[in-house]
Design a protein around this motif. Structure first.
Motif, short mmCIF file in Angstrom:
data_model
loop_
_atom_site.label_atom_id
_atom_site.label_comp_id
_atom_site.label_asym_id
_atom_site.label_seq_id
_atom_site.Cartn_x
_atom_site.Cartn_y
_atom_site.Cartn_z
N ASP A 1 59.63 67.57 -106.52
CA ASP A 1 58.54 68.26 -106.11
C ASP A 1 58.99 69.56 -105.01
N VAL B 1 57.31 71.99 -104.09
CA VAL B 1 56.08 72.46 -103.19
C VAL B 1 56.35 71.56 -102.03
N ALA B 2 56.40 70.32 -102.10
CA ALA B 2 56.51 69.33 -100.95
C ALA B 2 58.08 69.65 -100.22
N ALA C 1 51.49 78.29 -101.32
CA ALA C 1 52.05 77.58 -102.18
C ALA C 1 50.79 77.20 -103.41
N GLU C 2 51.19 77.41 -104.78
CA GLU C 2 50.30 76.78 -105.77
C GLU C 2 50.61 75.60 -106.35
N LYS C 3 49.90 74.88 -107.27
CA LYS C 3 50.05 73.55 -107.91
C LYS C 3 51.20 73.78 -108.98
N CYS C 4 52.49 73.33 -108.78
CA CYS C 4 53.53 73.31 -110.02
C CYS C 4 53.95 72.09 -110.34
N ARG C 5 54.40 72.08 -111.71
CA ARG C 5 55.07 70.88 -112.12
C ARG C 5 56.37 70.35 -111.62
N THR C 6 56.79 69.27 -111.56
CA THR C 6 57.97 69.03 -110.98
C THR C 6 59.35 69.56 -111.87
N HIS D 1 54.64 79.85 -107.22
CA HIS D 1 53.74 79.73 -108.40
C HIS D 1 54.76 79.50 -109.43
N GLU D 2 54.04 79.14 -110.72
CA GLU D 2 54.92 79.04 -111.92
C GLU D 2 54.82 80.52 -112.65
#
Length: 619
Positions: free
Chosen positions: A482, A484-485, A509-514, A551-552
């Protein structure tokens, strides 16, 4: 010699006085070996008891059979019939002669001109059963005379008595006919019956292993009963009294038919078949009582047997029409042939003789036929089972391979888990050592420097060392891919420095896959890149605002994540040589991550540093 001369004189006198009229009526047929004579009539006389003199000579058609049911005789008592047949020796040429007879029942002696030339028993008490057996008896040349010769056949029996078909002719021609008839009337029925019995034993062995297939048990029982019933066709000497033997034959006819019907009912899964089978067997009890105790005719068995055979044939026709496959068709055809065989045998018993003026019964082959038809059906079932077994083996091998692969994957995962646990333990130990050792020493040194009012540069150096230590410890924490974390935790660590520098930090930060490959080593590279970028903002940009986010984003068709640090500082000319070694170092770190580092800056318009990382790495 005297008897021979007297006989010649008698024959001559008979010929002179029209004695030719005493010759038997004869049917002559021509063969390659010469003419063959069949006697169409003869003189017959009867006697009661064994060794009694026959009286009451009468001319009658041949064959001449006196059935016990048409007389007041009793089965078990001896009865005698004598037949005389006359023929002209000159009508048969000079070849050696032989006599053929069939259905002459049961013990018989053949005499030619008063001389015994053959018999089918050794002792008068032998239980001979000759009703279906053909016999070949050579006629010695010494027993024959020129002109008229007389054949006398004396027959004794404890049941039906009679003289069957009588043929005289060249030995070779008679033997050819005898061999053919003996094969079809004795050898073939005997072979078929024994083969049927063996197949029944095999069916019984199969049933022992597959008790749920009840039809196999009925098939086995029916073959045993059919063997008992068919034994009359090829047995020459009965193993016990002929009266008991005949009774067993009659009873076996009915019960063998019931067992066959039971087999077919179970094979076709007829509704309420068990009740029907039980009823048919119970019906046999009063039939046995009526036949044995009240001397009822054999028809008490033959009539219900015939009805049962036709009833099963009707069911077979319906079943074959419904299923139309080889399994039901083979057995159904056998059941349909049973009444046809019965009708043919009834016709044969009442005068029809088939080819060559003779014939053989077909019902003797019925049990063998339906047993073989079941084996065809069973073979089809076995082939299908083998095919299913082969498919099952293939499926099993596939499942074994899949299971083996799953086990290997599970073992690999387990090994990886063991390694991960070991690494986690080692990280935990290192983190604890750095916290308790280096970290504690740095904090102590920083406190001493502040108390002793050391130069500001010394205090800043100690603060940076402590910050680096914290970042290193953070990289050892499991992030599970992760990012983002990871960068969020860095932002939190450097919040104090940003606040002291008067820089406002915005989180975008946007939600992204690991990232599945982001382990502790790679996480440290990412943190060092962001630490360098944030450090440059604080040290060189004179910025008042900074943005950190991710972001992705796809790059050249490859999906990934773009993480960035942007400020509103004075910037620099990014088209020229990059200032300092910091940007070159983080570019090298980005390449080691299989990522890309992009720097965007213009004088007076701030700087943006973007790190692009792929979701999946090729190596």
């Amino acid at each position: 010699m005297l008897r021979y001369l007297l006989f010649c004189l008698l024959a001559f006198s008979l010929t002179d006085s029209g004695g030719a009229q005493h010759l038997s009526r004869i049917h002559s047929s021509q063969t390659a070996e010469g003419p063959v004579l069949e006697f169409l009539d003869g003189e017959f006389a009867l006697a009661d008891g064994l060794g009694s003199r026959a009286t009451g000579w009468k001319r009658a058609a041949s064959p001449n059979i006196v059935r016990i049911r048409d007389t007041d005789w009793k089965t078990g008592d001896f009865h005698t019939m004598v037949g005389r047949f006359r023929f002209d020796r000159s009508a048969l040429g000079a070849e050696p002669l032989a006599l053929y007879t069939v259905s002459t029942r049961n013990q018989f002696t053949v005499k030619v001109n008063g001389r015994e030339v053959g018999r089918n028993f050794a002792r008068p008490t032998d239980q001979v059963l000759a009703w279906y057996r053909p016999y070949l008896i050579p006629l010695p040349a010494g027993s024959l005379v020129p002109g008229i010769n007389e054949i006398e056949i004396e027959v004794t029996s404890q049941d039906t008595v009679g003289i069957g078909r009588i043929i005289v002719g060249p030995n070779s021609a008679i033997r050819d006919n005898y061999n053919t008839q003996f094969f079809w009337q004795i050898t073939a029925p005997m072979a078929a019956s024994f083969a049927m019995l063996i197949l029944g034993m095999l069916a019984f062995l199969f049933w022992l292993g597959r008790r749920e297939e009840v039809e196999l048990a009925w098939l086995s029982l029916s073959t045993l009963l059919w063997f008992l019933r068919n034994y009359q066709y090829f047995a020459e000497v009965t193993p016990f009294q002929i009266e008991i033997f005949n009774a067993i034959t009659v009873y076996a006819t009915y019960f063998a038919s019931v067992a066959t019907a039971a087999f077919y009912f179970c094979f076709t899964k007829l509704p309420r078949r068990n009740a029907i089978i039980l009823l048919l067997f119970l019906l046999g009890v009063p039939l046995v009582v009526a036949h044995s105790w009240f001397a009822a005719s054999n028809l008490v068995f033959y009539i219900p047997t015939t009805l049962l055979i036709f009833g099963v044939a009707i069911l077979a026709a319906i079943d074959v029409y419904r299923h139309r496959d080889i399994e039901h068709g083979a057995i159904g055809l056998a059941m349909l042939m049973a009444p046809i065989f019965s009708l043919y045998d009834v016709t044969l018993a009442n005068g029809h003789r088939g080819w060559d003026g003779n014939g053989f019964y077909l019902a003797v082959f019925g049990g063998f036929q339906y047993t073989v038809s079941f084996l065809i059906s069973f073979g089809k079932r076995a082939l299908d089972a083998f095919a299913e077994l082969a498919n099952a083996n293939v499926t099993l091998e596939q499942r074994i391979a899949e299971t083996r692969a799953e086990l290997e994957a599970s073992e690999a995962a387990r090994q990886q888990l063991v390694v991960s646990h070991a690494l986690a333990g080692e990280r935990e130990r290192l983190m604890q050592e750095m916290h308790d050792g280096i970290g504690s020493n740095l904090i102590t040194a920083l406190a001493v420097a502040r108390q002793q009012k050391q130069p500001v540069s010394t205090i800043k150096t100690l603060n940076r060392a402590l910050a680096d230590l914290k970042i290193t410890v953070d990289s050892l924490e499991p992030v599970e891919g992760d990012i983002v974390a990871l960068i969020g935790n860095l932002r939190h660590r450097m919040a104090g420095d940003l606040r002291d520098a008067g820089v406002i930090c915005k989180w975008e930060a946007e939600k992204c896959r690991t990232l599945p490959w982001l382990d502790a080593a790679n996480a440290l590279h990412v943190l060092r890149i962001f630490q360098e970028a944030i450090g440059n903002v604080l040290s060189h940009s004179s910025a008042t605002e900074m943005r950190i986010g991710c972001h992705e984003q796809s790059h050249s068709g490859v999906e990934g994540i773009a993480a960035y640090v942007a400020d509103n500082g004075h910037g620099f000319d990014a088209s020229g040589e990059l200032p300092g070694k910091g940007l070159a170092n983080i570019s090298a770190r980005a390449r080691s991550l299989h990522g890309l580092l992009h720097t965007e800056s213009e004088p007076g318009r701030g700087t943006t540093i973007t790190l692009w990382l792929p979701y999946q790495r090729s190596t």
